[in-house]
Design a protein around this motif. Sequence first.
Motif, PDB file in Angstrom:
ATOM      1  N   PRO A 186       0.791  -1.243   0.000  1.00  0.00           N
ATOM      2  CA  PRO A 186       0.000   0.000   0.000  1.00  0.00           C
ATOM      3  C   PRO A 186       0.820   1.289   0.000  1.00  0.00           C
ATOM      4  O   PRO A 186       0.322   2.332  -0.421  1.00  0.00           O
ATOM      5  CB  PRO A 186      -0.828  -0.108   1.291  1.00  0.00           C
ATOM      6  CG  PRO A 186      -0.916  -1.572   1.556  1.00  0.00           C
ATOM      7  CD  PRO A 186       0.386  -2.140   1.093  1.00  0.00           C
ATOM      8  N   LEU A 187       2.060   1.233   0.502  1.00  0.00           N
ATOM      9  CA  LEU A 187       2.877   2.453   0.534  1.00  0.00           C
ATOM     10  C   LEU A 187       4.234   2.170  -0.106  1.00  0.00           C
ATOM     11  O   LEU A 187       4.731   1.039  -0.061  1.00  0.00           O
ATOM     12  CB  LEU A 187       3.107   2.909   1.980  1.00  0.00           C
ATOM     13  CG  LEU A 187       1.902   3.470   2.749  1.00  0.00           C
ATOM     14  CD1 LEU A 187       2.320   3.809   4.169  1.00  0.00           C
ATOM     15  CD2 LEU A 187       1.332   4.695   2.060  1.00  0.00           C
ATOM     16  N   PRO A 188       4.877   3.197  -0.668  1.00  0.00           N
ATOM     17  CA  PRO A 188       6.213   2.987  -1.236  1.00  0.00           C
ATOM     18  C   PRO A 188       7.270   2.802  -0.143  1.00  0.00           C
ATOM     19  O   PRO A 188       7.088   3.261   0.982  1.00  0.00           O
ATOM     20  CB  PRO A 188       6.485   4.288  -2.014  1.00  0.00           C
ATOM     21  CG  PRO A 188       5.298   5.158  -1.865  1.00  0.00           C
ATOM     22  CD  PRO A 188       4.403   4.580  -0.823  1.00  0.00           C
ATOM     23  N   THR A 222       0.822   2.430  -6.144  1.00  0.00           N
ATOM     24  CA  THR A 222       0.926   1.380  -5.121  1.00  0.00           C
ATOM     25  C   THR A 222      -0.193   0.355  -5.287  1.00  0.00           C
ATOM     26  O   THR A 222      -1.052   0.496  -6.157  1.00  0.00           O
ATOM     27  CB  THR A 222       0.882   2.007  -3.718  1.00  0.00           C
ATOM     28  OG1 THR A 222      -0.304   2.781  -3.603  1.00  0.00           O
ATOM     29  CG2 THR A 222       2.089   2.893  -3.469  1.00  0.00           C
ATOM     30  N   ASN A 223      -0.165  -0.656  -4.438  1.00  0.00           N
ATOM     31  CA  ASN A 223      -1.156  -1.752  -4.493  1.00  0.00           C
ATOM     32  C   ASN A 223      -1.219  -2.372  -5.890  1.00  0.00           C
ATOM     33  O   ASN A 223      -2.279  -2.812  -6.331  1.00  0.00           O
ATOM     34  CB  ASN A 223      -2.554  -1.238  -4.106  1.00  0.00           C
ATOM     35  CG  ASN A 223      -2.649  -0.937  -2.624  1.00  0.00           C
ATOM     36  OD1 ASN A 223      -2.239  -1.752  -1.792  1.00  0.00           O
ATOM     37  ND2 ASN A 223      -3.146   0.237  -2.281  1.00  0.00           N
ATOM     38  N   THR A 224      -0.103  -2.410  -6.565  1.00  0.00           N
ATOM     39  CA  THR A 224      -0.072  -2.926  -7.936  1.00  0.00           C
ATOM     40  C   THR A 224       1.074  -3.935  -8.063  1.00  0.00           C
ATOM     41  O   THR A 224       2.250  -3.566  -7.967  1.00  0.00           O
ATOM     42  CB  THR A 224       0.128  -1.766  -8.937  1.00  0.00           C
ATOM     43  OG1 THR A 224      -0.950  -0.847  -8.750  1.00  0.00           O
ATOM     44  CG2 THR A 224       0.122  -2.267 -10.368  1.00  0.00           C
ATOM     45  N   PRO A 278       1.468   0.132  11.227  1.00  0.00           N
ATOM     46  CA  PRO A 278       0.063   0.374  11.534  1.00  0.00           C
ATOM     47  C   PRO A 278      -0.815  -0.340  10.506  1.00  0.00           C
ATOM     48  O   PRO A 278      -0.421  -0.464   9.342  1.00  0.00           O
ATOM     49  CB  PRO A 278      -0.072   1.904  11.427  1.00  0.00           C
ATOM     50  CG  PRO A 278       1.132   2.385  10.727  1.00  0.00           C
ATOM     51  CD  PRO A 278       2.195   1.342  10.828  1.00  0.00           C
ATOM     52  N   PRO A 279      -1.989  -0.822  10.911  1.00  0.00           N
ATOM     53  CA  PRO A 279      -2.828  -1.619  10.011  1.00  0.00           C
ATOM     54  C   PRO A 279      -3.128  -0.933   8.697  1.00  0.00           C
ATOM     55  O   PRO A 279      -3.180  -1.573   7.647  1.00  0.00           O
ATOM     56  CB  PRO A 279      -4.126  -1.836  10.813  1.00  0.00           C
ATOM     57  CG  PRO A 279      -3.846  -1.416  12.189  1.00  0.00           C
ATOM     58  CD  PRO A 279      -2.587  -0.623  12.220  1.00  0.00           C
ATOM     59  N   GLU A 280      -3.291   0.398   8.729  1.00  0.00           N
ATOM     60  CA  GLU A 280      -3.652   1.097   7.487  1.00  0.00           C
ATOM     61  C   GLU A 280      -2.521   1.085   6.459  1.00  0.00           C
ATOM     62  O   GLU A 280      -2.733   1.443   5.304  1.00  0.00           O
ATOM     63  CB  GLU A 280      -4.109   2.533   7.796  1.00  0.00           C
ATOM     64  CG  GLU A 280      -3.066   3.453   8.409  1.00  0.00           C
ATOM     65  CD  GLU A 280      -3.007   3.356   9.939  1.00  0.00           C
ATOM     66  OE1 GLU A 280      -3.481   2.347  10.497  1.00  0.00           O
ATOM     67  OE2 GLU A 280      -2.457   4.291  10.556  1.00  0.00           O
ATOM     68  N   PRO A 283      -1.865  -4.614   3.610  1.00  0.00           N
ATOM     69  CA  PRO A 283      -2.979  -5.156   2.834  1.00  0.00           C
ATOM     70  C   PRO A 283      -4.080  -5.636   3.795  1.00  0.00           C
ATOM     71  O   PRO A 283      -3.789  -5.989   4.957  1.00  0.00           O
ATOM     72  CB  PRO A 283      -2.365  -6.343   2.101  1.00  0.00           C
ATOM     73  CG  PRO A 283      -0.899  -6.251   2.298  1.00  0.00           C
ATOM     74  CD  PRO A 283      -0.634  -5.386   3.458  1.00  0.00           C
ATOM     75  N   LEU A 284      -5.313  -5.681   3.314  1.00  0.00           N
ATOM     76  CA  LEU A 284      -6.463  -6.014   4.179  1.00  0.00           C
ATOM     77  C   LEU A 284      -6.261  -7.309   4.961  1.00  0.00           C
ATOM     78  O   LEU A 284      -6.572  -7.381   6.147  1.00  0.00           O
ATOM     79  CB  LEU A 284      -7.729  -6.146   3.320  1.00  0.00           C
ATOM     80  CG  LEU A 284      -8.365  -4.826   2.873  1.00  0.00           C
ATOM     81  CD1 LEU A 284      -9.553  -5.105   1.959  1.00  0.00           C
ATOM     82  CD2 LEU A 284      -8.789  -4.003   4.087  1.00  0.00           C
ATOM     83  N   GLN A 285      -5.719  -8.328   4.301  1.00  0.00           N
ATOM     84  CA  GLN A 285      -5.627  -9.646   4.957  1.00  0.00           C
ATOM     85  C   GLN A 285      -4.609  -9.672   6.103  1.00  0.00           C
ATOM     86  O   GLN A 285      -4.583 -10.623   6.870  1.00  0.00           O
ATOM     87  CB  GLN A 285      -5.306 -10.750   3.933  1.00  0.00           C
ATOM     88  CG  GLN A 285      -3.897 -10.756   3.375  1.00  0.00           C
ATOM     89  CD  GLN A 285      -3.733  -9.855   2.157  1.00  0.00           C
ATOM     90  OE1 GLN A 285      -4.538  -8.956   1.923  1.00  0.00           O
ATOM     91  NE2 GLN A 285      -2.678 -10.092   1.387  1.00  0.00           N
ATOM     92  N   TRP A 286      -3.773  -8.635   6.190  1.00  0.00           N
ATOM     93  CA  TRP A 286      -2.751  -8.633   7.245  1.00  0.00           C
ATOM     94  C   TRP A 286      -2.967  -7.518   8.269  1.00  0.00           C
ATOM     95  O   TRP A 286      -2.043  -7.118   8.954  1.00  0.00           O
ATOM     96  CB  TRP A 286      -1.355  -8.508   6.622  1.00  0.00           C
ATOM     97  CG  TRP A 286      -0.839  -9.838   6.138  1.00  0.00           C
ATOM     98  CD1 TRP A 286      -1.476 -11.048   6.218  1.00  0.00           C
ATOM     99  CD2 TRP A 286       0.414 -10.099   5.501  1.00  0.00           C
ATOM    100  NE1 TRP A 286      -0.704 -12.035   5.658  1.00  0.00           N
ATOM    101  CE2 TRP A 286       0.469 -11.475   5.216  1.00  0.00           C
ATOM    102  CE3 TRP A 286       1.489  -9.295   5.134  1.00  0.00           C
ATOM    103  CZ2 TRP A 286       1.558 -12.079   4.588  1.00  0.00           C
ATOM    104  CZ3 TRP A 286       2.590  -9.900   4.506  1.00  0.00           C
ATOM    105  CH2 TRP A 286       2.615 -11.278   4.237  1.00  0.00           C
TER     106      TRP A 286
END
Length: 481
Positions: A186-188, A222-224, A278-280, A283-286
Amino acid sequence: MMEQAPLSTLDRKQRLQIPPQTIPKQDPQERITNWDEVCLELDLDTARLEATRCIQCPAAPCTKACPIHNDIPAALARLEMGDVMGAAVKFRETSHMPEMCGRLCPQEVLCEGACVVGKKALPVAIGRLEAFVADQQRKHQGWPLPQAAPPTRRKVAVVGSGPAGLVVAEEMAKRGHAVTVYEAWPLPGGILRYGIPRFKMDKAMLDEKIEMLRKLGVQFVTNTLIGWDITVDDLFEAGSDAVFLGYGVSQGMKMGIPGEDLKGVFTATEFLVRGNLPPEHLPLQWRAPIHPGRRAVVVGGGDTSMDCVRTALRLGARKVVCVYRRTEAEMLGRVEERRHSREEGIEFMFLTTPIRLLGDESGHVKAVRCVRMELGQPDESGRPRPVPVLGSEFEIAADTVVIAIGYRPDRLVIHTTPGLEAEKSGILVVDPETGRTTRPGIFAGGDIAHGAEWVVTALADGKRAAAAIDEYLRRKELGET
Ligand code: SF4
């Protein structure tokens, strides 16, 4: 500031008489209750005095031992004179991230390992001084924004935003090429964000670096996941003139023993990211937090396993054991990491290998069955091969088990990119001088080009590949490729 004669007047003998300065650190009992960096900020006087221990060797073996050849004596001479910003500028002439290298490099086998002062005393604390001056510069002036050349209309795609990818992105943007960096998370930041725990490097400096690159014109997607969401050929079809692959080696290896699918058993990657971020940022599953229980066992003897044992402590485990199949003498990780772990109360169990993970009635791990080992003849790595001792099985109670025995490359990109050749291990076939792969227009560097190594070797790869990509784009412009 120090009340003494200008330090530059000191001769070699006087310099050698200066005792090594103490690097301030959080107390071990205090630091396991927080996630802040272990090493505290140096004060200027201490930093200058430590820099004055440098005897300015004309041959500069420290510089030769540095993979990116930082001009260490020149930087330390400036620091010694109190010119902190000048010292930072000197480090930044060759390093894209001295604050990170100063914290993360294995200096004892690089610059400090080669330091002449270290023959009779502790070497000059080059790494901490490098981090100090770079931190001070960012604190007072922000991350220096390099000058970018006018736009060239050429486009470069960078796959992976770890250290190699960030260097290539920066160098391409400086040369006026349009750069887009693709990141699966999700983040670089790649390993700098998702592999290095916060207690070794405060992530604020990484955020500042990313921000500086954005200002320079670098775009981040991101997320790619390349090879899954889009392919390398999609990048070319979308207009990229060259692609740099710096996606690292991220697949945690498993032991191949019964019980690895029990609840409470984690790969190092999952444990570290869920424990440290931090959760945010995940990825959702982790995003669910990890509660390691009272007893954690970490299998493996490298720096990643030290990161895992110390993360387990900070997550609340009371007893954390590192299990390693050889002796400490064969461990590959940094001595300093083991020292920090011991200070924090980690137990080491050497010459020990897990052979089965045992679960309770709910399918949660409850113990590790191990066997004692003894050292045999050297194996292909040159280290003595560990051999099981018959009848020596025993169990260690565990609420959590982390497997930190190494990483292997993800093969998605190889499988989806025709013409891109890799070794059996999944490491790409790459010209080490240029980063060229077996397919024209595709370059690679960092761990995916030679296996897991250091941040500084990834920087060196990134610099070499950036020069080669620039040359490739120039020739393409002239119709020579
Ligand atoms: Fe200074 Fe050590 Fe480098 Fe010599 S080897 S120039 S003493 S840092």
